[in-house]
Design a protein around this motif. Sequence first.
Motif, PDB file in Angstrom:
ATOM      1  N   MET A  68      44.265  36.581  31.406  1.00  0.00           N
ATOM      2  CA  MET A  68      43.272  35.638  31.927  1.00  0.00           C
ATOM      3  C   MET A  68      41.939  35.704  31.182  1.00  0.00           C
ATOM      4  SD  MET A  68      43.057  33.248  33.976  1.00  0.00           S
ATOM      5  CE  MET A  68      41.630  32.231  33.575  1.00  0.00           C
ATOM      6  N   THR A  69      41.521  36.888  30.784  1.00  0.00           N
ATOM      7  CA  THR A  69      40.184  37.013  30.180  1.00  0.00           C
ATOM      8  C   THR A  69      40.190  36.800  28.676  1.00  0.00           C
ATOM      9  OG1 THR A  69      40.459  39.403  29.932  1.00  0.00           O
ATOM     10  CG2 THR A  69      39.381  38.623  31.953  1.00  0.00           C
ATOM     11  N   SER A  70      41.359  36.836  28.051  1.00  0.00           N
ATOM     12  CA  SER A  70      41.373  36.760  26.594  1.00  0.00           C
ATOM     13  C   SER A  70      42.446  35.818  26.031  1.00  0.00           C
ATOM     14  CB  SER A  70      41.577  38.170  26.020  1.00  0.00           C
ATOM     15  OG  SER A  70      41.797  38.131  24.634  1.00  0.00           O
ATOM     16  N   HIS A  71      43.688  35.996  26.468  1.00  0.00           N
ATOM     17  CA  HIS A  71      44.767  35.257  25.816  1.00  0.00           C
ATOM     18  C   HIS A  71      44.747  33.778  26.199  1.00  0.00           C
ATOM     19  CE1 HIS A  71      46.736  39.521  26.057  1.00  0.00           C
ATOM     20  NE2 HIS A  71      45.655  39.489  25.335  1.00  0.00           N
ATOM     21  N   VAL A  72      44.544  33.503  27.482  1.00  0.00           N
ATOM     22  CA  VAL A  72      44.464  32.106  27.916  1.00  0.00           C
ATOM     23  C   VAL A  72      43.215  31.410  27.351  1.00  0.00           C
ATOM     24  CG1 VAL A  72      44.073  30.645  29.956  1.00  0.00           C
ATOM     25  CG2 VAL A  72      45.961  32.305  29.920  1.00  0.00           C
ATOM     26  N   ARG A 100      53.863  36.851  27.640  1.00  0.00           N
ATOM     27  CA  ARG A 100      54.368  35.563  28.090  1.00  0.00           C
ATOM     28  C   ARG A 100      54.056  35.265  29.558  1.00  0.00           C
ATOM     29  NH1 ARG A 100      58.972  34.187  30.657  1.00  0.00           N
ATOM     30  NH2 ARG A 100      59.966  32.206  30.169  1.00  0.00           N
ATOM     31  N   ASP A 101      54.435  36.137  30.455  1.00  0.00           N
ATOM     32  CA  ASP A 101      54.319  35.822  31.878  1.00  0.00           C
ATOM     33  C   ASP A 101      52.867  35.652  32.308  1.00  0.00           C
ATOM     34  OD1 ASP A 101      57.033  35.918  31.948  1.00  0.00           O
ATOM     35  OD2 ASP A 101      57.176  37.858  32.948  1.00  0.00           O
ATOM     36  N   ALA A 102      52.017  36.576  31.855  1.00  0.00           N
ATOM     37  CA  ALA A 102      50.601  36.469  32.230  1.00  0.00           C
ATOM     38  C   ALA A 102      49.958  35.255  31.578  1.00  0.00           C
ATOM     39  CB  ALA A 102      49.849  37.744  31.845  1.00  0.00           C
ATOM     40  N   ALA A 103      50.359  34.959  30.339  1.00  0.00           N
ATOM     41  CA  ALA A 103      49.795  33.785  29.663  1.00  0.00           C
ATOM     42  C   ALA A 103      50.192  32.508  30.406  1.00  0.00           C
ATOM     43  CB  ALA A 103      50.259  33.728  28.207  1.00  0.00           C
ATOM     44  N   LEU A 104      51.451  32.420  30.802  1.00  0.00           N
ATOM     45  CA  LEU A 104      51.907  31.230  31.531  1.00  0.00           C
ATOM     46  C   LEU A 104      51.195  31.103  32.877  1.00  0.00           C
ATOM     47  CD1 LEU A 104      55.754  31.279  30.801  1.00  0.00           C
ATOM     48  CD2 LEU A 104      54.025  29.758  29.805  1.00  0.00           C
ATOM     49  N   ALA A 105      51.062  32.227  33.563  1.00  0.00           N
ATOM     50  CA  ALA A 105      50.382  32.190  34.860  1.00  0.00           C
ATOM     51  C   ALA A 105      48.926  31.754  34.688  1.00  0.00           C
ATOM     52  CB  ALA A 105      50.456  33.564  35.529  1.00  0.00           C
ATOM     53  N   GLY A 106      48.268  32.277  33.668  1.00  0.00           N
ATOM     54  CA  GLY A 106      46.869  31.918  33.420  1.00  0.00           C
ATOM     55  C   GLY A 106      46.720  30.465  32.996  1.00  0.00           C
ATOM     56  N   LEU A 107      47.625  30.010  32.134  1.00  0.00           N
ATOM     57  CA  LEU A 107      47.578  28.601  31.727  1.00  0.00           C
ATOM     58  C   LEU A 107      47.748  27.684  32.933  1.00  0.00           C
ATOM     59  CD1 LEU A 107      49.626  28.634  28.371  1.00  0.00           C
ATOM     60  CD2 LEU A 107      47.203  28.042  28.641  1.00  0.00           C
ATOM     61  N   ASP A 108      48.600  28.105  33.867  1.00  0.00           N
ATOM     62  CA  ASP A 108      48.791  27.294  35.068  1.00  0.00           C
ATOM     63  C   ASP A 108      47.539  27.269  35.943  1.00  0.00           C
ATOM     64  OD1 ASP A 108      51.286  26.580  34.287  1.00  0.00           O
ATOM     65  OD2 ASP A 108      52.339  28.023  35.550  1.00  0.00           O
ATOM     66  N   ARG A 109      46.857  28.407  36.001  1.00  0.00           N
ATOM     67  CA  ARG A 109      45.610  28.420  36.777  1.00  0.00           C
ATOM     68  C   ARG A 109      44.593  27.457  36.171  1.00  0.00           C
ATOM     69  NH1 ARG A 109      44.338  34.755  37.074  1.00  0.00           N
ATOM     70  NH2 ARG A 109      42.289  34.139  37.856  1.00  0.00           N
ATOM     71  N   VAL A 110      44.449  27.506  34.850  1.00  0.00           N
ATOM     72  CA  VAL A 110      43.489  26.612  34.196  1.00  0.00           C
ATOM     73  C   VAL A 110      43.920  25.151  34.349  1.00  0.00           C
ATOM     74  CG1 VAL A 110      42.476  25.934  31.981  1.00  0.00           C
ATOM     75  CG2 VAL A 110      42.689  28.359  32.576  1.00  0.00           C
TER      76      VAL A 110
END
Lengths: 284, 284
Positions: free
Chosen positions: B189-193, B239-249
Motif C-alpha cells: 500500500m505505501t510503495s508498490h501500489v 501480487r496479493d497485496a498489490a492487487l488488494a491495494g490497487l482495488d482500494r485505490v
Amino acid sequence: MNDRSDRHLLGEASVAVVGLGLIGGSIAAALRARQYSGNVVGVGRSRERLEGALAAGLVDEVTTESPRGSLVVYCTPVDLVAEQVRSHSETFEPGTLVTDAGSVKGAIRDAMPRLAGGVEYVGSHPLAGSEKTGYEHAAPDLFVDRVCIVTPDESTTPEARQRLERFWAFLGMRVVEMSAEQHDRVLGMTSHVPHAVASAVAGVLADAEAPFAATGFRDTTRIAAGDPAIWVPILLANRDAALAGLDRVRGRLDEFRHAVKYGDARALDRLLAEGARNREALDD
Amino acid sequence: MNDRSDRHLLGEASVAVVGLGLIGGSIAAALRARQYSGNVVGVGRSRERLEGALAAGLVDEVTTESPRGSLVVYCTPVDLVAEQVRSHSETFEPGTLVTDAGSVKGAIRDAMPRLAGGVEYVGSHPLAGSEKTGYEHAAPDLFVDRVCIVTPDESTTPEARQRLERFWAFLGMRVVEMSAEQHDRVLGMTSHVPHAVASAVAGVLADAEAPFAATGFRDTTRIAAGDPAIWVPILLANRDAALAGLDRVRGRLDEFRHAVKYGDARALDRLLAEGARNREALDD
C-alpha cells in the motif's frame, strides 16, 4: 512566448489582486521584487488578513470593497470569480483589463457578466503553485520560467491580449495562448485528475500504514494536501475533462491489475517502461 | 528503535555489498562517511562498473565472484537475491550474516536456500531510495533518520537480530521488526501500489499535454521514472497485496468519479478532506 526584455515595461498604472492566497500573494510579491513602479492593491474579505499583507509589505494598499486598478487579477476559488467580477463591475474604470488565475477557464468564461465601458475580461492560468495556501507562503519567484496559459477568444481585442501577455511576462512567465476548451481538456489530464488520484491514494492509507510511507508515497500524494475548498469547485467545473481523464487512468490501472494478477511480466514491463519514458521526458 | 550512540560500534570485520546501484552504493558511501573501520567489498557482474566504484572510493575492493564478508548485503532486484545467495552460499564463512535490501520480503524468504555452518539470513528493507539508479547517485546520508524494516522469524537467533539492527542503526536508521507477511501487506500500500498509480498517470499523458505538466503532475508521477527492471519483479512478487491495494485505490477513484459525474460537492469535499488530512499527517 514572450520577450523577456520587456520586463521593466509593464504599462499598467495599478494592479489590483483579489484574493491574497498563495497565488495572489505571490503575484504581489513578484511585482514588488521586479520593481513594478505602479500601485499594488490587495483586495479581500478579511480586514485582518489584508492588514497582515499590508504589514508584510506585499501590497501598497488594501480594500474589502470594489477594487481600483488598470489591471484586476482574481485569484479566488474558481466558483467565485465571475460573481465577484459581477459585484465589482460597476466601479471598474474605462479600460480596465480583468483577468483571473483560476484552474478552469470554460466555466469562468461562461459565468462571466457582460462588461461594458471598454472593460475587458480575458482568462489566465499561471501554471505555478503548491499544496500550500495563504500569502504567508508567497514567493516572488513562483512564476519564473513557468508557463501561463491565456485564453482569449474572438471578441478579445489585440490590445487586451498584448497587455495580458506583458503582465505575465513581467512576472517571468512564458505565455501560451489556447482556447478555454483546450485549456480545460489539457489541464484536466495534467492537473485535475492527478489531484484526484493523489487524494485517492492518500485517502485509503490506513493509520497503521502511515509510519511506513516513505519518499515515493510522499511525492505521489503531496498535492493531496491541497485545500478542498479550492479543488471541489475545480473538479466540478471541469466535469467532462475530469471524467475522461479519470477513465484514462482507470483503464491503465486495470491493465496493471491484469498484468499483476496473471503474472504477465512482459505486459507489466511495457506499462512501466511507457510511464518511465513519459516521466523522464519531463525536465525535472 | 536503536540507540544512536552505538554508531561507532559496528562489530563486523567486513561488509560485502552485492549490487552497487543506488542502495548498494549508498550503503558503501554511508559506511565510509561513518568511518567504518572494516573492509567494504563491492560485488557485481560488470568489471567496468566495479572498477568505477573502486576508483570513486566507494569500496575497498571489488569482485565478480562469491563475496567474503562477515555481513553480506544483497542490493539486487528482488527476483535475483535468493538465486545469488544460493550460488554464493558454498563459500560463506561460518558466522556470516546474510541480508538484503529488497522491497518484498515473503517471496525472497520463500526462495532462500537452506544455509548451513552458522550462516544465517534475515531480511531487511531500508525505506530509502529515489527514482534514480546507479552508484553515481549514491548518497551517504540516504538512510539517516529513515525506517528500516527487518523481518526475523522464529528461527532467527538473537545474535543475528542484534547484529542486523546494529548495522542499520550504524547507517543512521530507525529499525522496526515485523513479519515478512506484514511487511509485504504494508509496503504494497505505501510503495508498490503508489508506484503503479504514478506510472499509470504518467503512462496516459499524451505528448501534446506534456508541456503543461506542472509541479503537481511532476510530484505525483516522479517515482514512475524508476527502472522497470526493478519494479516488475517487485509487483509480481507481492501480487496479493498489490492487487488488494490497487482495488482500494480503484474503489476510491470510483467514488471520485461518481461525485464528479453527479456534481456531488459534499461527497467530493469529504473525499478530498480525508486525503488532505492523511497527507498532512505525514511529516513532509
